[in-house]
Motif scaffolding. Structure first.
Motif, PDB file in Angstrom:
ATOM      1  N   SER A  96       0.855  -1.189   0.000  1.00 56.19           N
ATOM      2  CA  SER A  96       0.000   0.000   0.000  1.00 56.19           C
ATOM      3  C   SER A  96       0.887   1.234   0.000  1.00 56.19           C
ATOM      4  CB  SER A  96      -0.909   0.020   1.233  1.00 56.19           C
ATOM      5  OG  SER A  96      -1.819  -1.045   1.183  1.00 56.19           O
ATOM      6  N   VAL A  97       0.531   2.171  -0.843  1.00 55.30           N
ATOM      7  CA  VAL A  97       1.402   3.318  -1.108  1.00 55.30           C
ATOM      8  C   VAL A  97       0.589   4.608  -1.099  1.00 55.30           C
ATOM      9  CG1 VAL A  97       2.955   4.331  -2.841  1.00 55.30           C
ATOM     10  CG2 VAL A  97       2.885   1.862  -2.547  1.00 55.30           C
ATOM     11  N   MET A  98       1.201   5.665  -0.570  1.00 58.46           N
ATOM     12  CA  MET A  98       0.639   7.003  -0.709  1.00 58.46           C
ATOM     13  C   MET A  98       1.471   7.734  -1.758  1.00 58.46           C
ATOM     14  SD  MET A  98      -0.290   9.803   2.255  1.00 58.46           S
ATOM     15  CE  MET A  98       1.341   9.780   2.996  1.00 58.46           C
ATOM     16  N   LEU A  99       0.803   8.402  -2.667  1.00 59.15           N
ATOM     17  CA  LEU A  99       1.473   9.142  -3.735  1.00 59.15           C
ATOM     18  C   LEU A  99       1.194  10.631  -3.578  1.00 59.15           C
ATOM     19  CD1 LEU A  99       0.193   6.873  -6.653  1.00 59.15           C
ATOM     20  CD2 LEU A  99       2.456   6.767  -5.610  1.00 59.15           C
ATOM     21  N   PHE A 100       2.206  11.439  -3.832  1.00 63.27           N
ATOM     22  CA  PHE A 100       2.021  12.893  -3.929  1.00 63.27           C
ATOM     23  C   PHE A 100       2.495  13.310  -5.310  1.00 63.27           C
ATOM     24  CE2 PHE A 100       2.849  12.552   0.662  1.00 63.27           C
ATOM     25  CZ  PHE A 100       1.855  13.356   1.175  1.00 63.27           C
ATOM     26  N   GLU A 101       1.667  13.988  -6.018  1.00 62.76           N
ATOM     27  CA  GLU A 101       2.075  14.435  -7.353  1.00 62.76           C
ATOM     28  C   GLU A 101       1.086  15.478  -7.856  1.00 62.76           C
ATOM     29  OE1 GLU A 101       2.283  10.565  -9.043  1.00 62.76           O
ATOM     30  OE2 GLU A 101       0.129  10.318  -9.197  1.00 62.76           O
ATOM     31  N   PRO A 102       1.474  16.220  -8.883  1.00 64.38           N
ATOM     32  CA  PRO A 102       0.575  17.252  -9.394  1.00 64.38           C
ATOM     33  C   PRO A 102      -0.719  16.645  -9.950  1.00 64.38           C
ATOM     34  CG  PRO A 102       2.808  17.642 -10.173  1.00 64.38           C
ATOM     35  CD  PRO A 102       2.793  16.285  -9.539  1.00 64.38           C
ATOM     36  N   ASN A 103      -1.764  17.452  -9.967  1.00 64.23           N
ATOM     37  CA  ASN A 103      -3.059  16.932 -10.422  1.00 64.23           C
ATOM     38  C   ASN A 103      -3.095  16.686 -11.932  1.00 64.23           C
ATOM     39  OD1 ASN A 103      -3.200  19.581 -11.279  1.00 64.23           O
ATOM     40  ND2 ASN A 103      -4.688  20.197  -9.732  1.00 64.23           N
ATOM     41  N   THR A 104      -1.988  16.933 -12.600  1.00 63.20           N
ATOM     42  CA  THR A 104      -1.899  16.646 -14.033  1.00 63.20           C
ATOM     43  C   THR A 104      -1.266  15.282 -14.320  1.00 63.20           C
ATOM     44  OG1 THR A 104       0.211  17.833 -13.980  1.00 63.20           O
ATOM     45  CG2 THR A 104      -1.724  19.060 -14.736  1.00 63.20           C
ATOM     46  N   THR A 105      -0.800  14.597 -13.270  1.00 56.62           N
ATOM     47  CA  THR A 105      -0.006  13.378 -13.475  1.00 56.62           C
ATOM     48  C   THR A 105      -0.860  12.193 -13.926  1.00 56.62           C
ATOM     49  OG1 THR A 105       1.533  14.104 -11.773  1.00 56.62           O
ATOM     50  CG2 THR A 105       1.612  11.772 -12.385  1.00 56.62           C
ATOM     51  N   LEU A 106      -0.421  11.538 -14.998  1.00 53.22           N
ATOM     52  CA  LEU A 106      -1.040  10.293 -15.468  1.00 53.22           C
ATOM     53  C   LEU A 106      -0.221   9.136 -14.905  1.00 53.22           C
ATOM     54  CD1 LEU A 106      -3.281   9.236 -17.435  1.00 53.22           C
ATOM     55  CD2 LEU A 106      -1.503   9.160 -19.196  1.00 53.22           C
ATOM     56  N   ASN A 107      -0.909   8.098 -14.412  1.00 55.92           N
ATOM     57  CA  ASN A 107      -0.176   7.032 -13.698  1.00 55.92           C
ATOM     58  C   ASN A 107       0.888   6.358 -14.558  1.00 55.92           C
ATOM     59  OD1 ASN A 107      -2.227   5.684 -15.222  1.00 55.92           O
ATOM     60  ND2 ASN A 107      -2.190   3.931 -13.836  1.00 55.92           N
ATOM     61  N   THR A 108       0.637   6.221 -15.848  1.00 53.58           N
ATOM     62  CA  THR A 108       1.622   5.573 -16.713  1.00 53.58           C
ATOM     63  C   THR A 108       2.509   6.576 -17.445  1.00 53.58           C
ATOM     64  OG1 THR A 108      -0.095   5.414 -18.406  1.00 53.58           O
ATOM     65  CG2 THR A 108       0.283   3.454 -17.050  1.00 53.58           C
ATOM     66  N   GLY A 109       2.436   7.843 -17.045  1.00 49.62           N
ATOM     67  CA  GLY A 109       3.348   8.848 -17.588  1.00 49.62           C
ATOM     68  C   GLY A 109       3.268   8.963 -19.090  1.00 49.62           C
ATOM     69  N   ASP A 110       4.410   8.726 -19.729  1.00 47.28           N
ATOM     70  CA  ASP A 110       4.505   8.874 -21.186  1.00 47.28           C
ATOM     71  C   ASP A 110       4.050   7.617 -21.932  1.00 47.28           C
ATOM     72  OD1 ASP A 110       6.637   7.435 -20.146  1.00 47.28           O
ATOM     73  OD2 ASP A 110       8.016   8.073 -21.717  1.00 47.28           O
ATOM     74  N   GLN A 111       3.559   6.635 -21.217  1.00 46.19           N
ATOM     75  CA  GLN A 111       3.063   5.404 -21.848  1.00 46.19           C
ATOM     76  C   GLN A 111       1.542   5.350 -21.698  1.00 46.19           C
ATOM     77  OE1 GLN A 111       5.417   3.307 -23.286  1.00 46.19           O
ATOM     78  NE2 GLN A 111       6.806   4.951 -22.697  1.00 46.19           N
ATOM     79  N   VAL A 112       0.880   4.845 -22.706  1.00 43.63           N
ATOM     80  CA  VAL A 112      -0.565   4.618 -22.601  1.00 43.63           C
ATOM     81  C   VAL A 112      -0.821   3.158 -22.942  1.00 43.63           C
ATOM     82  CG1 VAL A 112      -2.855   5.230 -23.453  1.00 43.63           C
ATOM     83  CG2 VAL A 112      -1.126   7.016 -23.143  1.00 43.63           C
ATOM     84  N   ASN A 113      -1.366   2.451 -21.967  1.00 43.19           N
ATOM     85  CA  ASN A 113      -1.611   1.024 -22.173  1.00 43.19           C
ATOM     86  C   ASN A 113      -2.759   0.577 -21.268  1.00 43.19           C
ATOM     87  OD1 ASN A 113      -0.487   0.612 -19.555  1.00 43.19           O
ATOM     88  ND2 ASN A 113       1.563   0.722 -20.466  1.00 43.19           N
ATOM     89  N   GLU A 114      -2.862  -0.726 -21.084  1.00 39.41           N
ATOM     90  CA  GLU A 114      -4.025  -1.233 -20.320  1.00 39.41           C
ATOM     91  C   GLU A 114      -3.984  -0.834 -18.848  1.00 39.41           C
ATOM     92  OE1 GLU A 114      -1.490  -3.030 -21.236  1.00 39.41           O
ATOM     93  OE2 GLU A 114      -0.859  -4.126 -19.444  1.00 39.41           O
ATOM     94  N   LYS A 115      -2.847  -0.383 -18.374  1.00 40.14           N
ATOM     95  CA  LYS A 115      -2.760   0.052 -16.975  1.00 40.14           C
ATOM     96  C   LYS A 115      -3.055   1.548 -16.799  1.00 40.14           C
ATOM     97  CE  LYS A 115      -0.097  -3.244 -14.308  1.00 40.14           C
ATOM     98  NZ  LYS A 115      -0.069  -4.462 -15.103  1.00 40.14           N
ATOM     99  N   THR A 116      -3.207   2.255 -17.893  1.00 42.57           N
ATOM    100  CA  THR A 116      -3.471   3.695 -17.814  1.00 42.57           C
ATOM    101  C   THR A 116      -4.835   3.958 -17.167  1.00 42.57           C
ATOM    102  OG1 THR A 116      -2.142   4.093 -19.787  1.00 42.57           O
ATOM    103  CG2 THR A 116      -3.715   5.812 -19.152  1.00 42.57           C
ATOM    104  N   ARG A 117      -4.840   4.887 -16.196  1.00 45.72           N
ATOM    105  CA  ARG A 117      -6.084   5.319 -15.553  1.00 45.72           C
ATOM    106  C   ARG A 117      -6.192   6.832 -15.756  1.00 45.72           C
ATOM    107  NH1 ARG A 117      -6.313   0.778 -15.785  1.00 45.72           N
ATOM    108  NH2 ARG A 117      -6.618  -0.857 -14.214  1.00 45.72           N
ATOM    109  N   SER A 118      -6.996   7.223 -16.733  1.00 49.46           N
ATOM    110  CA  SER A 118      -7.041   8.643 -17.069  1.00 49.46           C
ATOM    111  C   SER A 118      -8.028   9.404 -16.190  1.00 49.46           C
ATOM    112  CB  SER A 118      -7.377   8.827 -18.540  1.00 49.46           C
ATOM    113  OG  SER A 118      -8.549   8.115 -18.850  1.00 49.46           O
TER     114      SER A 118
END
Lengths: 119, 119
Positions: free
Chosen positions: A92-114
């Motif tokens: 279990s993890v807590m993440l801090f990041e800007p509200n523009t952050t996409l979980n898969t960053g520069d990759q878009v695949n089945e794990k992407t949560r937009s």
């Protein structure tokens, strides 16, 4: 303004690799996530990302090494740095990041949560 | 880029009401602090502030109520909202706020720390 209890929020979901929003401040989001297995190599071009381990063990692979994070350890991954989270067992993890952050960053695949749920 | 172990960082200082910088990302600082006793009423005009309790019990007084935070609970105090942290016994806290934030906000007094150590 309400206080947030981490354990209570973690009890509300079980899906892996699907961060949930639990707070917002100064244009940054606080998210909770559960990881198990291997994520994908990715980077965030314009956003630094903080991983704070709440329980379990999280390996973050970088191109030149692996960092192993245990409970109450965190790392800040600078923008532009490729990384791949890997968890042999559930973490279990807590993440801090800007509200523009996409979980898969520069990759878009089945794990992407937009679109992330707020819990 | 190095991982941070919270317990190890907390072992490096004992002074109350003197936040230490343990990380920076996206113009925000991650700080650790130990509180005991009463702080001062203050507000931050332009900055939201997150208090995450690592150990102990933290009361945050607002003008209309008190929020009691225990281990692994957090609250985000929105900009402009007056608050006063109070800890009967020692409490360890992680703070998340912009790098422009002054600990005493719109008040300047003996508790003001205008230059924070990075540990």
């Amino acid at each position: 303004m309400e206080k947030v209890n981490i354990a209570q929020k973690l009890s509300l979901f079980s899906e892996f690799w699907s961060p949930k929003i639990v707070g917002e401040l100064n244009g940054q989001l606080v998210k909770l996530a559960k990881f198990k297995g291997e994520f994908v190599w990715h980077k965030h071009e314009g956003e630094d990302e903080m991983f704070y381990v709440l329980s379990g063990v999280l390996n973050i692979e970088f191109r030149d090494r692996v960092e192993t994070l245990r409970e109450n350890e965190f790392i800040i991954v600078p923008r532009g740095v490729e990384h791949k989270p890997v968890a042999t067992e559930e973490v279990s993890v807590m993440l801090f990041e800007p509200n523009t952050t996409l979980n898969t960053g520069d990759q878009v695949n089945e794990k992407t949560r937009s679109s992330l749920d707020k819990i």
